[in-house]
Scaffold this active site. Sequence first.
Site, PDB file in Angstrom:
ATOM      1  N   SER A   1      -3.452  10.233  -2.687  1.00  0.00           N
ATOM      2  CA  SER A   1      -4.870   9.937  -2.855  1.00  0.00           C
ATOM      3  C   SER A   1      -5.665  11.144  -2.401  1.00  0.00           C
ATOM      4  O   SER A   1      -5.295  11.831  -1.449  1.00  0.00           O
ATOM      5  CB  SER A   1      -5.250   8.727  -2.002  1.00  0.00           C
ATOM      6  OG  SER A   1      -6.638   8.731  -1.748  1.00  0.00           O
TER       7      SER A   1
ATOM      8  N   LYS B   1      -1.676   7.599   1.594  1.00  0.00           N
ATOM      9  CA  LYS B   1      -1.283   6.891   0.392  1.00  0.00           C
ATOM     10  C   LYS B   1      -0.168   7.559  -0.414  1.00  0.00           C
ATOM     11  O   LYS B   1      -0.091   8.775  -0.512  1.00  0.00           O
ATOM     12  CB  LYS B   1      -2.493   6.742  -0.539  1.00  0.00           C
ATOM     13  CG  LYS B   1      -3.555   5.841   0.030  1.00  0.00           C
ATOM     14  CD  LYS B   1      -3.334   4.405  -0.357  1.00  0.00           C
ATOM     15  CE  LYS B   1      -3.941   4.156  -1.713  1.00  0.00           C
ATOM     16  NZ  LYS B   1      -3.775   2.763  -2.109  1.00  0.00           N
TER      17      LYS B   1
END
Length: 458
Positions: free
Chosen positions: A278, A284
């Site tokens: 991300s 992420k």
Amino acid sequence: SSNQMWGGRFASGPAAIMEEINASIGFDKKLYAQDIRGSIAHATMLAHQGIISADDKDKIVHGLNTILSEIESGQFVFSRKLEDIHMNVEARLAELIGAAAGRLHTARSRNDQVALDFRLWVKEELQKVEVSLTSLIAAFLDRAEEHADTVMPGFTHLQTAQPVTFGHHCMAYVEMFGRDRQRVRHAIEHMDESPIGAAALAGTGFAIDRHMTAKALGFREPTRNSIDTVSDRDFALEFLSIASICATHLSRLAEEIVIWSTPQFGFVRLSDAFSTGSSIMPQKKNPDAAELVRAKTGRINGSLIALLTVMKGLPLAYSKDMQEDKEQVFDAAESLELAIAAMTGMIGDLTVRTDRMKAAAGSGYSTATDLADWLVREAGLPFREAHHVTGRAVALAEQKGCDLAELSLEDLQSINPAITAGIFDVLTVEASVASRKSFGGTAPSEVKKQIAWWRARN
Ligand code: ARG
């Protein structure tokens, strides 16, 4: 100026918007190799039958081979004025060899020509899909072999149901993709008939030999009915149907990978090669490849519906509507190939978190059925009564905040006095899985048999 192919009847050329809506060269140039191969077979047959001279045939074949290399080396200039691949090739042939080019279209129409080109393309594409599916199945067989004993929760309603093995779960996908591959093989058989020689729709008065062209182009035999031949797009619809079913399987797998790779499940870890990060959240790791496979399925299903809808209102034989068949198939083929390849990569690369799977397999009272089965087997209870007793045991465990296997013997006997310490042997996930030896069941011994069956067929 009017058209060089049918200018005789026309005083003027098409309106600009007519040219735009009518042209298919933007996408059917993909059929160039099939078009040229078909024309070479047709010209060779015409000469063999004495319909054109050997000399003209030689010029045609030579010219067509020149065009093939012009297209493959990127020198060929495609023209929208010439509508489609068939007329682009023929017009160039006339530039290259002159008058002899005009003899190629004897006893042929673009209607049987396009049916031939497209069928050849779809057949070749199916052969590629067959190979891709074989690789995907191989990737699953390797993972299944590695994890024939790895216990994971099996689900119904996405609620923990009974323990299974990851190998068994992998083999479920092998069955699905194996069926897809069978459908591919059957479709190749269905479409293995040559359309060329059906001409516009009625056949031809020239003494052509359709068996000869069929053989030269690698078809089993010629199609039997010339009207059906130029009207039929079943081979395209069948391709799209198979692609849709296969993509549906890929999408369910993609969905499972998305769920399994969440921190909450944590059953698998995707490799860096098949995930993204991300731009704002540093922690992420996103399963983008799986999500895109899931989304490609929407496109592929859409292509099937689009072509079914194009075909459903068409009177026999050819209508120009059918020109809209190609983009759907090309787009679906590209999406399917990508989806299968991405999935093969993901399955080969992903890390299976056996500890997380095992922990999850034991939670949610997944061995409740084993407890009920024990009561039937060892205490002679009817299954319905055993089900009820087990339900009370689950309720008690829930109340105490523990697993079934953590209840004391006294607790269990308070529910049914027939229960003995032997019950604890069946409450572990390993015992549960190992006991399910029925044909096709999840016991590692059975899963290994399934793997061996497929190894012999892949
Ligand atoms: N470009 C056309 C197609 O893709 C070729 C056949 C044209 N035939 C005709 N009668 N207009 O369907």
